[in-house]
Write an enzyme that holds these catalytic residues in place. Structure first.
Site, PDB file in Angstrom:
ATOM      1  N   HIS A 117      21.095 -11.418   7.862  1.00  0.00           N
ATOM      2  CA  HIS A 117      21.765 -12.149   6.773  1.00  0.00           C
ATOM      3  C   HIS A 117      22.460 -11.205   5.780  1.00  0.00           C
ATOM      4  O   HIS A 117      23.147 -11.674   4.879  1.00  0.00           O
ATOM      5  CB  HIS A 117      20.783 -13.098   6.095  1.00  0.00           C
ATOM      6  N   TYR A 140      19.184 -13.961  -0.586  1.00  0.00           N
ATOM      7  CA  TYR A 140      18.264 -13.233   0.301  1.00  0.00           C
ATOM      8  C   TYR A 140      19.022 -12.094   1.002  1.00  0.00           C
ATOM      9  O   TYR A 140      18.575 -10.936   1.022  1.00  0.00           O
ATOM     10  CB  TYR A 140      17.668 -14.220   1.303  1.00  0.00           C
TER      11      TYR A 140
HETATM   12  N1  LIG Z   1      11.026 -13.128  11.430  1.00  0.00           N
HETATM   13  C1  LIG Z   1      12.323 -12.852  11.572  1.00  0.00           C
HETATM   14  O1  LIG Z   1      12.952 -13.253  12.536  1.00  0.00           O
HETATM   15  C2  LIG Z   1      13.030 -12.000  10.545  1.00  0.00           C
HETATM   16  C3  LIG Z   1      14.429 -11.937  10.591  1.00  0.00           C
HETATM   17  C4  LIG Z   1      15.097 -11.114   9.682  1.00  0.00           C
HETATM   18  C5  LIG Z   1      14.379 -10.366   8.756  1.00  0.00           C
HETATM   19  N2  LIG Z   1      13.014 -10.481   8.733  1.00  0.00           N
HETATM   20  C6  LIG Z   1      12.296  -9.710   7.689  1.00  0.00           C
HETATM   21  O2  LIG Z   1      11.084  -9.220   8.232  1.00  0.00           O
HETATM   22  C7  LIG Z   1      10.063  -9.287   7.238  1.00  0.00           C
HETATM   23  C8  LIG Z   1       8.877 -10.089   7.787  1.00  0.00           C
HETATM   24  O3  LIG Z   1       9.335 -11.361   8.188  1.00  0.00           O
HETATM   25  P1  LIG Z   1       8.309 -12.569   8.455  1.00  0.00           P
HETATM   26  O4  LIG Z   1       8.996 -13.525   9.320  1.00  0.00           O
HETATM   27  O5  LIG Z   1       6.996 -12.027   8.865  1.00  0.00           O
HETATM   28  O6  LIG Z   1       8.213 -13.177   6.979  1.00  0.00           O
HETATM   29  P2  LIG Z   1       6.986 -13.903   6.271  1.00  0.00           P
HETATM   30  O7  LIG Z   1       7.572 -14.677   5.129  1.00  0.00           O
HETATM   31  O8  LIG Z   1       6.160 -14.630   7.255  1.00  0.00           O
HETATM   32  O9  LIG Z   1       6.126 -12.684   5.689  1.00  0.00           O
HETATM   33  C9  LIG Z   1       6.462 -11.998   4.522  1.00  0.00           C
HETATM   34  C10 LIG Z   1       5.186 -11.617   3.812  1.00  0.00           C
HETATM   35  O10 LIG Z   1       5.527 -10.941   2.596  1.00  0.00           O
HETATM   36  C11 LIG Z   1       4.596 -11.319   1.606  1.00  0.00           C
HETATM   37  N3  LIG Z   1       5.166 -11.206   0.254  1.00  0.00           N
HETATM   38  C12 LIG Z   1       6.092 -11.992  -0.341  1.00  0.00           C
HETATM   39  N4  LIG Z   1       6.308 -11.598  -1.611  1.00  0.00           N
HETATM   40  C13 LIG Z   1       5.510 -10.525  -1.820  1.00  0.00           C
HETATM   41  C14 LIG Z   1       5.272  -9.684  -2.935  1.00  0.00           C
HETATM   42  N5  LIG Z   1       5.905  -9.875  -4.106  1.00  0.00           N
HETATM   43  N6  LIG Z   1       4.381  -8.681  -2.802  1.00  0.00           N
HETATM   44  C15 LIG Z   1       3.713  -8.489  -1.626  1.00  0.00           C
HETATM   45  N7  LIG Z   1       3.886  -9.255  -0.540  1.00  0.00           N
HETATM   46  C16 LIG Z   1       4.782 -10.274  -0.629  1.00  0.00           C
HETATM   47  C17 LIG Z   1       4.247 -12.775   1.913  1.00  0.00           C
HETATM   48  O11 LIG Z   1       2.970 -13.121   1.370  1.00  0.00           O
HETATM   49  C18 LIG Z   1       4.297 -12.804   3.425  1.00  0.00           C
HETATM   50  O12 LIG Z   1       3.008 -12.664   4.000  1.00  0.00           O
HETATM   51  C19 LIG Z   1      10.684  -9.898   5.991  1.00  0.00           C
HETATM   52  O13 LIG Z   1      11.078  -8.866   5.115  1.00  0.00           O
HETATM   53  C20 LIG Z   1      11.913 -10.607   6.527  1.00  0.00           C
HETATM   54  O14 LIG Z   1      12.938 -10.684   5.551  1.00  0.00           O
HETATM   55  C21 LIG Z   1      12.336 -11.285   9.585  1.00  0.00           C
END
Ligand SMILES: NC(=O)c1ccc[n+]([C@@H]2O[C@H](COP(=O)([O-])OP(=O)(O)OC[C@H]3O[C@@H](n4cnc5c(N)ncnc54)[C@H](O)[C@@H]3O)[C@@H](O)[C@H]2O)c1
Length: 270
Positions: A117, A140
């Site tokens: 994104h 985001y």
């Molecule tokens: N899953 C995907 O396909 C995908 C795609 C693009 C990017 N990402 C990136 O990968 C990472 C993990 O993705 P995901 O799918 O596991 O997301 P998710 O939302 O399931 O997990 C993110 C975690 O970060 C924690 N978090 C949020 N705010 C916080 C804070 N202030 N301090 C500490 N922890 C905090 C949440 O409690 C959560 O457990 C993210 O950064 C996301 O942007 C994931």
């Protein structure tokens, strides 16, 4: 690919999240100790683990979190479009706190979970590579661009190496037609992270996290030095989304632009 030398202590943020749970056991061979961190509950520490609850927006807590760490997998933060105030705390202030702590602790290698994104306003007919300007599709996405820039700054200033991995869609299977193009299997994610951590030299690299899907929008030639080769492809899910409709549909911006539905969500202010 070079031979793996385990790190002393890898910190993985976001350990309670979707990807954190998938990675928890699979990153263990890469370090003597894996320190898991999240705002949310992660359960008890298992063998070879340390579990530390920490809010990324709390500078002192993040500094303490980084003690004794030699590599970081940064997956914590808000992972979808949200109110800017929340994104600012977790993804902007949080990443700034993280890099300052990384610098102070002498961490040498970081993988930053960036996102497709960051470039979601390119068209689905475009081929995007790491040399092209970011075009975020949401607040985001803007926050991920901030993390990419900040990590570049810490590399230029202090030589801290980061791979910014613009993850596509890393889920058990595609749940819509767009994800047939953006799908990144868990096995490919793990192998890609291994390459990001153990490639001899990464400098500051922008890479796209995507499996070997048909019709990809992203060109990873500037990340070839990572040595990552995707083994999976979304083609095994072809039956889920038979190719019957026009794509992109001329009147639907969620198919004209790469970011899909994220284009419709923001910006959100309270
Ligand atoms: N899953 C995907 O396909 C995908 C795609 C693009 C990017 N990402 C990136 O990968 C990472 C993990 O993705 P995901 O799918 O596991 O997301 P998710 O939302 O399931 O997990 C993110 C975690 O970060 C924690 N978090 C949020 N705010 C916080 C804070 N202030 N301090 C500490 N922890 C905090 C949440 O409690 C959560 O457990 C993210 O950064 C996301 O942007 C994931």
């Amino acid at each position: 690919m070079t031979q793996i030398t385990p790190f002393k202590r890898i910190l993985m943020t976001g350990a309670a999240g979707g990807l954190g749970k998938v990675l928890r056991d699979r990153i263990k061979p890469w370090a003597t100790i894996v320190r898991l961190s999240d705002l949310a509950d992660m359960g008890e520490a298992r063998d070879g683990e340390e579990v530390v609850r920490c809010d990324l927006s709390d500078k002192a807590a993040v500094l303490a979190l980084m003690e004794g760490v030699d590599a970081v997998l940064h997956f914590g933060g808000i992972s979808t479009e949200a109110h800017f105030d929340d994104i600012m705390q977790a993804n902007i202030l949080g990443v700034a706190n993280l890099y300052e702590a990384i610098h102070k602790a002498g961490v040498k290698r970081v993988v930053f979970a960036s996102s497709n994104h960051a470039v979601g306003y390119y068209k689905t007919t475009d081929m995007v590579d790491a040399s092209m300007p970011t075009r975020p599709d949401s607040m985001y996405g803007v926050s991920k661009c901030f993390g990419e820039s900040l990590s570049r700054y810490y590399y230029d200033r202090f030589g801290i190496e980061t791979v910014c991995l613009r993850i596509g869609s890393s889920f058990p299977a595609p749940i819509n037609k767009r994800m047939m193009t953006t799908y990144f299997s868990y096995d490919d994610l793990v192998e890609c992270l291994r390459c990001c951590l153990f490639a001899p030299r990464v400098g500051h690299t922008i890479a796209f996290g995507v499996s070997d899907n048909d019709g990809k929008w992203w060109d990873n030639r500037f990340a070839a030095h990572l040595g990552f080769k995707a083994k999976d492809s979304s083609t095994k899910f072809n039956d889920l989304f038979p190719d019957t409709s026009e794509f992109p549909a001329a009147d639907d911006i969620t198919t004209i632009y790469q970011g899909g539905k994220f284009l419709l969500d923001g910006p959100k202010y309270r």
